[in-house]
Design an enzyme around this catalytic site. Structure first.
Site, short mmCIF file in Angstrom:
data_model
loop_
_atom_site.label_atom_id
_atom_site.label_comp_id
_atom_site.label_asym_id
_atom_site.label_seq_id
_atom_site.Cartn_x
_atom_site.Cartn_y
_atom_site.Cartn_z
N ASP A 97 -18.07 -2.47 -57.77
CA ASP A 97 -18.79 -1.39 -57.11
C ASP A 97 -19.35 -1.85 -55.77
O ASP A 97 -19.35 -1.11 -54.78
CB ASP A 97 -19.92 -0.88 -58.00
CG ASP A 97 -19.42 -0.43 -59.36
OD1 ASP A 97 -18.29 0.08 -59.44
OD2 ASP A 97 -20.16 -0.60 -60.35
N ALA B 189 -21.12 3.22 -62.30
CA ALA B 189 -20.26 2.80 -61.19
C ALA B 189 -20.54 3.57 -59.91
O ALA B 189 -20.72 2.99 -58.83
CB ALA B 189 -18.79 2.96 -61.60
N GLU B 190 -20.60 4.89 -60.01
CA GLU B 190 -20.80 5.70 -58.81
C GLU B 190 -22.20 5.53 -58.24
O GLU B 190 -22.39 5.49 -57.01
CB GLU B 190 -20.52 7.17 -59.10
CG GLU B 190 -19.05 7.48 -59.36
CD GLU B 190 -18.65 7.30 -60.82
OE1 GLU B 190 -17.51 7.60 -61.17
OE2 GLU B 190 -19.51 6.86 -61.62
#
Length: 304
Positions: free
Chosen positions: A242, A34-35
């Site tokens: 995201d 995700a990041e």
């Protein structure tokens, strides 16, 4: 450094489109997390981005680092662990049925993230520090590291952006409520699904800062501003959240009106769901501007 993200980046093995995972014979290598998806989205939109995380000293880890660096993401603070593997995600891709996602991340290098590994230098100069609920759910030590990250961001004068990004394969609803729900109240920017807020037992109206709610009908609201999803052909829904975060945060960094931030977020998400993999559709600035112009010509507007 404008933005710092912290989380697990994994090697993604993506099955050929439309083929069930158990029957797939051809896989494409990519990156997932995700990041790291948000980092890639912001980097392509022209922002300076740093990724903080842990990888194994293995071919998968070297591949992930290479893909992050190819997007211009600063990885100088990445920790390489010779005693634990890089996480692996294997999934298929289909536009109209549930995606089969298999995680192989238990005991991964990222799950060993510890608070003492995070230093003020890592977030120095950042305007935004972004993290998701996945990171504190990786392990007890990663939870403590997330709390440390919030403190470091505050000390550095950075805004904290937080997306719950609930994945029930990582823990029970009770554990998510215990570890993740309190973090929403500490964040300056919250990007959460309506269903996520319900599961966490959090009332968006009671949160401070900027609270973006992503609704079940794919619209998003921030206060009185509402942005409908752009009508596009869905190829693969994974990575839309995201992408939305990257588009929204890019607008915030450029001090755009919040209606514009929502619009850019919806546009980036619309581009991503038209492509396979989490990052194929992430646009550069010119590509986003073209998409926004085409959506305007199609008559899409921000609803208040």
């Amino acid at each position: 450094m404008t933005v710092v993200v912290c989380g697990e980046a994994m090697l993604l093995m993506l099955a050929e489109p439309g083929v069930p995972l158990e029957r797939a014979t051809a896989f494409r290598r990519s990156i997932a997390g995700a990041e790291s998806n948000v980092a890639a989205g912001l980097a392509r939109l022209g922002h300076d981005v740093r990724w903080i995380g842990r990888l194994g000293a293995d071919p998968a880890g070297r591949s992930v680092l290479a893909m992050l660096r190819a997007d211009g993401i600063d990885t100088r603070h990445a920790i390489v662990d010779p005693g634990a593997p890089t996480g692996l995600l294997v999934r298929d891709s289909h536009p109209s049925r549930a995606i089969d996602v298999q995680y192989y991340r238990a005991g991964s290098a990222a799950s060993r993230l510890a608070p003492e590994e995070l230093t003020p230098e890592m977030v120095s100069g950042a305007r935004i520090v972004h993290v998701t609920g996945i990171t504190p759910m990786l392990s007890a030590s990663a939870h403590q590291a997330t709390l440390r990250l919030f403190d470091l961001a505050r000390e550095a004068g950075a805004l904290v952006s937080f997306d719950p990004n609930i994945r029930l394969k990582l823990g029970s609803p009770e554990l998510w409520r215990e570890r993740v729900a309190p973090l929403l109240g500490r964040a300056d920017i919250v990007l959460a699904g309506e269903d996520e807020l319900e599961l966490l037992g959090v009332d968006a109206a009671r949160l401070g800062g900027l609270v973006v709610v992503k609704h079940r009908d794919k619209s998003a609201t921030l206060g009185e501003a509402r942005q409908e999803a752009f009508p596009v052909t869905l190829v693969d829904p994974v990575g839309a959240g995201d992408a939305f975060a990257a588009g929204f945060l890019s607008g915030v960094l450029r001090k755009e009106p919040y209606e514009r931030c929502l619009r850019e977020a919806a546009a980036v998400a619309a581009l991503v769901v038209q492509c396979v993999s989490d990052t194929d559709g992430l646009p550069d600035r010119a590509g986003l501007d073209r998409a926004l112009a085409s959506f305007t010509e199609a008559g899409e507007t921000v609803h208040r």
